[in-house]
Scaffold this motif. Structure first.
Motif, mmCIF file in Angstrom:
data_model
loop_
_atom_site.group_PDB
_atom_site.id
_atom_site.type_symbol
_atom_site.label_atom_id
_atom_site.label_comp_id
_atom_site.label_asym_id
_atom_site.label_seq_id
_atom_site.Cartn_x
_atom_site.Cartn_y
_atom_site.Cartn_z
ATOM 1 N N TRP A 7 26.355 -5.039 56.622
ATOM 2 C CA TRP A 7 25.000 -5.415 57.004
ATOM 3 C C TRP A 7 24.098 -4.188 57.105
ATOM 4 C CZ3 TRP A 7 22.566 -9.687 56.455
ATOM 5 C CH2 TRP A 7 23.268 -10.901 56.477
ATOM 6 N N SER A 8 24.648 -3.116 57.635
ATOM 7 C CA SER A 8 23.869 -1.888 57.749
ATOM 8 C C SER A 8 23.457 -1.369 56.378
ATOM 9 C CB SER A 8 24.677 -0.824 58.502
ATOM 10 O OG SER A 8 23.929 0.356 58.613
ATOM 11 N N LEU A 9 24.372 -1.417 55.425
ATOM 12 C CA LEU A 9 24.027 -1.010 54.060
ATOM 13 C C LEU A 9 22.924 -1.887 53.485
ATOM 14 C CD1 LEU A 9 27.509 -0.218 52.543
ATOM 15 C CD2 LEU A 9 25.554 1.336 52.635
ATOM 16 N N PHE A 10 23.061 -3.182 53.697
ATOM 17 C CA PHE A 10 22.065 -4.137 53.208
ATOM 18 C C PHE A 10 20.698 -3.865 53.852
ATOM 19 C CE2 PHE A 10 19.921 -8.280 53.737
ATOM 20 C CZ PHE A 10 19.726 -8.598 52.397
ATOM 21 N N LEU A 11 20.683 -3.701 55.164
ATOM 22 C CA LEU A 11 19.426 -3.439 55.871
ATOM 23 C C LEU A 11 18.835 -2.088 55.485
ATOM 24 C CD1 LEU A 11 20.363 -4.784 59.414
ATOM 25 C CD2 LEU A 11 18.792 -5.835 57.765
ATOM 26 N N SER A 12 19.697 -1.092 55.322
ATOM 27 C CA SER A 12 19.212 0.240 54.942
ATOM 28 C C SER A 12 18.608 0.232 53.549
ATOM 29 C CB SER A 12 20.355 1.248 55.022
ATOM 30 O OG SER A 12 20.806 1.354 56.357
ATOM 31 N N ALA A 13 19.198 -0.515 52.629
ATOM 32 C CA ALA A 13 18.611 -0.663 51.304
ATOM 33 C C ALA A 13 17.264 -1.389 51.410
ATOM 34 C CB ALA A 13 19.557 -1.415 50.376
ATOM 35 N N GLY A 14 17.186 -2.364 52.307
ATOM 36 C CA GLY A 14 15.920 -3.055 52.537
ATOM 37 C C GLY A 14 14.845 -2.134 53.083
ATOM 38 N N VAL A 15 15.243 -1.170 53.903
ATOM 39 C CA VAL A 15 14.287 -0.192 54.416
ATOM 40 C C VAL A 15 13.742 0.661 53.272
ATOM 41 C CG1 VAL A 15 14.038 1.871 55.871
ATOM 42 C CG2 VAL A 15 15.207 -0.142 56.768
ATOM 43 N N VAL A 16 14.607 1.039 52.348
ATOM 44 C CA VAL A 16 14.150 1.811 51.183
ATOM 45 C C VAL A 16 13.114 1.000 50.414
ATOM 46 C CG1 VAL A 16 14.824 2.856 48.984
ATOM 47 C CG2 VAL A 16 16.292 3.137 50.994
ATOM 48 N N VAL A 17 13.405 -0.268 50.189
ATOM 49 C CA VAL A 17 12.461 -1.134 49.461
ATOM 50 C C VAL A 17 11.177 -1.312 50.270
ATOM 51 C CG1 VAL A 17 12.101 -3.454 48.535
ATOM 52 C CG2 VAL A 17 14.278 -2.287 48.153
ATOM 53 N N SER A 18 11.302 -1.474 51.580
ATOM 54 C CA SER A 18 10.115 -1.682 52.412
ATOM 55 C C SER A 18 9.209 -0.452 52.442
ATOM 56 C CB SER A 18 10.507 -2.083 53.837
ATOM 57 O OG SER A 18 11.023 -0.979 54.544
ATOM 58 N N SER A 19 9.750 0.716 52.111
ATOM 59 C CA SER A 19 8.912 1.916 52.072
ATOM 60 C C SER A 19 7.858 1.824 50.968
ATOM 61 C CB SER A 19 9.773 3.173 51.906
ATOM 62 O OG SER A 19 10.343 3.242 50.615
ATOM 63 N N LEU A 20 8.018 0.854 50.074
ATOM 64 C CA LEU A 20 7.017 0.627 49.027
ATOM 65 C C LEU A 20 5.745 -0.027 49.572
ATOM 66 C CD1 LEU A 20 9.287 -0.605 46.124
ATOM 67 C CD2 LEU A 20 7.832 1.435 46.104
#
Length: 138
Positions: A7-20
């Protein structure tokens, strides 16, 4: 395998995307044109100051994720179940999200604390994961 690491990996990848999101808002303020696709980095000069920070936060998000993902994967694959590692896995994406917000808002002390906290979380996961690897080898 503890699901917190996945879940942390999934959320962390989402944070990268949200930086857009803030970067996209900044690009709209800089009058983004389709011709800017030919040299997107040159467009960075036209961004407002907060937009430049959004761009830097976006780029740093990729860098931080490449440091964090192996640590989380090691913990996931070795079956780490330490409460400290699990807490670090949940805290990391929240700190990275805070980092982006603090960077765009130009709050250097908060940004630095978020960065240091997130890197500490990654370090804890490497420590816990490597301990599990060593224990499995013995």
């Amino acid at each position: 395998m503890h699901p917190a690491f996945a879940w942390s990996l999934f959320l962390s990848a989402g944070v990268v995307v949200s930086s857009l999101v803030p970067l996209g808002a900044a690009r709209s303020k800089a009058d983004f044109q389709l011709s800017d696709r030919a040299a997107p980095r040159a467009m960075a000069e036209r961004l407002p100051d907060w937009g430049k920070r959004a761009n830097w936060a976006h780029l740093n998000s990729f860098e931080a994720f490449t440091l964090y993902a192996p640590a989380a994967l090691i913990c996931l694959m070795t079956g780490v179940s330490s409460p400290v590692a699990i807490a670090a896995a949940w805290i990391y994406p929240a700190l990275r999200l805070g980092y982006i917000a603090a960077y765009v808002a130009n709050l250097p002390p908060v940004r630095s604390l978020c960065w240091a906290g997130a890197m500490t979380c990654a370090g804890l996961l490497y420590w816990e994961g490597l301990q599990a690897v060593i224990a499995a080898a013995n």
